[in-house]
Scaffold this motif. Structure first.
Motif, PDB file in Angstrom:
ATOM      1  N   LYS A 158      -2.726  14.041  81.138  1.00 58.93           N
ATOM      2  CA  LYS A 158      -2.135  14.542  79.903  1.00 58.93           C
ATOM      3  C   LYS A 158      -2.146  16.062  79.865  1.00 58.93           C
ATOM      4  CE  LYS A 158      -3.242  10.498  77.055  1.00 58.93           C
ATOM      5  NZ  LYS A 158      -4.043  10.003  75.905  1.00 58.93           N
ATOM      6  N   VAL A 159      -3.252  16.640  80.316  1.00 59.22           N
ATOM      7  CA  VAL A 159      -3.359  18.111  80.357  1.00 59.22           C
ATOM      8  C   VAL A 159      -2.298  18.680  81.292  1.00 59.22           C
ATOM      9  CG1 VAL A 159      -4.809  20.051  81.058  1.00 59.22           C
ATOM     10  CG2 VAL A 159      -5.795  18.179  79.728  1.00 59.22           C
ATOM     11  N   SER A 160      -2.142  18.043  82.445  1.00 60.78           N
ATOM     12  CA  SER A 160      -1.154  18.501  83.423  1.00 60.78           C
ATOM     13  C   SER A 160       0.262  18.416  82.853  1.00 60.78           C
ATOM     14  CB  SER A 160      -1.262  17.685  84.717  1.00 60.78           C
ATOM     15  OG  SER A 160      -2.528  17.824  85.307  1.00 60.78           O
ATOM     16  N   LEU A 161       0.547  17.356  82.177  1.00 62.21           N
ATOM     17  CA  LEU A 161       1.885  17.200  81.608  1.00 62.21           C
ATOM     18  C   LEU A 161       2.157  18.217  80.521  1.00 62.21           C
ATOM     19  CD1 LEU A 161       2.462  13.318  81.374  1.00 62.21           C
ATOM     20  CD2 LEU A 161       3.778  14.976  82.687  1.00 62.21           C
ATOM     21  N   ARG A 162       1.148  18.554  79.738  1.00 65.06           N
ATOM     22  CA  ARG A 162       1.327  19.560  78.682  1.00 65.06           C
ATOM     23  C   ARG A 162       1.717  20.902  79.274  1.00 65.06           C
ATOM     24  NH1 ARG A 162      -3.569  17.229  76.382  1.00 65.06           N
ATOM     25  NH2 ARG A 162      -3.003  15.889  74.594  1.00 65.06           N
ATOM     26  N   LYS A 163       1.195  21.167  80.459  1.00 57.20           N
ATOM     27  CA  LYS A 163       1.502  22.440  81.111  1.00 57.20           C
ATOM     28  C   LYS A 163       2.919  22.437  81.671  1.00 57.20           C
ATOM     29  CE  LYS A 163      -3.285  23.455  82.487  1.00 57.20           C
ATOM     30  NZ  LYS A 163      -4.204  23.645  83.630  1.00 57.20           N
ATOM     31  N   ILE A 164       3.355  21.265  82.145  1.00 56.10           N
ATOM     32  CA  ILE A 164       4.667  21.168  82.799  1.00 56.10           C
ATOM     33  C   ILE A 164       5.807  21.067  81.789  1.00 56.10           C
ATOM     34  CG2 ILE A 164       6.113  19.756  84.309  1.00 56.10           C
ATOM     35  CD1 ILE A 164       3.535  18.909  85.743  1.00 56.10           C
ATOM     36  N   LEU A 165       5.580  20.229  80.763  1.00 49.92           N
ATOM     37  CA  LEU A 165       6.652  19.934  79.821  1.00 49.92           C
ATOM     38  C   LEU A 165       6.830  21.082  78.850  1.00 49.92           C
ATOM     39  CD1 LEU A 165       5.894  16.181  79.081  1.00 49.92           C
ATOM     40  CD2 LEU A 165       7.694  17.112  80.561  1.00 49.92           C
ATOM     41  N   PRO A 166       8.068  21.390  78.456  1.00 49.85           N
ATOM     42  CA  PRO A 166       8.307  22.464  77.497  1.00 49.85           C
ATOM     43  C   PRO A 166       7.822  22.079  76.105  1.00 49.85           C
ATOM     44  CG  PRO A 166      10.343  21.302  78.001  1.00 49.85           C
ATOM     45  CD  PRO A 166       9.313  20.757  78.924  1.00 49.85           C
TER      46      PRO A 166
END
Length: 299
Positions: free
Chosen positions: A291-299
């Protein structure tokens, strides 16, 4: 105008009496004007011709004269009347029909213009169901159905017969279409043969669903495929392979439309509906790090 009486009754010139009776029975029921309200003028003419042919060919003396001098011989000259002075020569088509089928009415009823309709009823149609596939309809095909029905033989005896009905499916027909076969139901004395009605029912297709003229397919994809791109590969109903790349982000309500890959239009079979591709996106379970990784990737 002279007619070939044998051709009118659809028999050859060696036909026996029972063949002539059977042919007249079938054709008189088919072409009686009360049986053909939508083309009554044509039916009246045909019914009169059939009755005239039967009146001659069912009478041994008239038939001999006809074979010797009439259409059966030279295709030009109508046959002379028999030499007797009986009232048969002036009988109308309805009189001949009544003599053949009999009457359960009293004499007073013959003054009624609708006496025939009142006397000769039609049994309820026989209904059958034919299941077909989307491929059958899309490509057009002929399906055969074996039916069993009761008919009257030349002696008026009810017998059971089997027949094969050929039903040519048209690409634009829809589920629930009814195909009528006039006179292909059961026969009864003094009654019109009933009709055969075939109800067309569409079998569920494993891939496509029909909505009007459109074909709809639902595809399961992952969230990764929905976000990064996906290529759909489909086999059409006529066996072609379609490769459809989708580069847009596929959200839950997204629908890819492929023009002219649906069903044919009824009014213009050269035109087709669309193929509509819908998606069922499978969302993954994520741990906290993901989830943390996705927050960084997704706008």
């Amino acid at each position: 105008m002279a007619f070939n009486y044998y051709k009118l009754l659809q028999v050859n010139n060696t036909a026996k009496d029972d063949e002539i009776k059977k042919a007249y029975h079938k054709l008189a029921m088919k072409w009686h004007p009360d049986k053909n309200p939508n083309n009554k003028k044509e039916a009246e003419a045909k019914f009169k011709q059939i009755s005239e042919a039967y009146a001659v060919l069912s009478n041994s003396e008239k038939r001999v004269i006809y074979d010797r001098h009439g259409e059966g011989r030279n295709n030009r000259t109508p046959p002379p009347k028999a030499s007797d002075n009986s009232s048969e020569n002036s009988k109308s088509a309805e009189d001949i029909f009544t003599d053949f089928f009999g009457s359960s009415f009293s004499e007073n009823n013959f003054g009624n213009a609708n006496w025939f309709s009142a006397r000769v009823k039609e049994e309820a149609p026989i209904e059958k169901t034919l299941h077909y596939s989307l491929e059958d309809l899309y490509n057009g095909s002929t399906k055969k159905m074996r039916i069993s029905r009761e008919v009257l033989d030349s002696n008026g005896t009810l017998i059971q017969v089997e027949e094969l009905l050929a039903i040519k499916l048209k690409p634009f027909w829809k589920n629930g279409t009814k195909v009528f076969f006039p006179g292909k139901g059961n026969e009864r004395r003094n009654m019109f043969p009933s009709d055969m009605v075939v109800l067309l029912e569409e079998k569920p297709h494993p891939i496509f669903k029909r909505e009007g003229n459109d074909l709809v397919v639902t595809i399961n994809i992952s969230l990764k495929e929905a976000l990064t791109g996906y290529t759909t590969i489909l086999t059409t109903l006529d066996g072609r392979l379609l490769r459809i790349p989708i580069n847009k982000v596929i959200h839950p309500n997204y629908e890819e439309v492929v023009p002219r890959e649906g069903m044919r239009f009824a009014k213009d079979p050269s035109q087709k509906g669309n193929l509509r591709i819908q998606f069922n996106i499978k969302f993954p379970s994520l741990n906290s790090e993901q989830k943390v990784s996705l927050r960084k990737i997704l706008p």
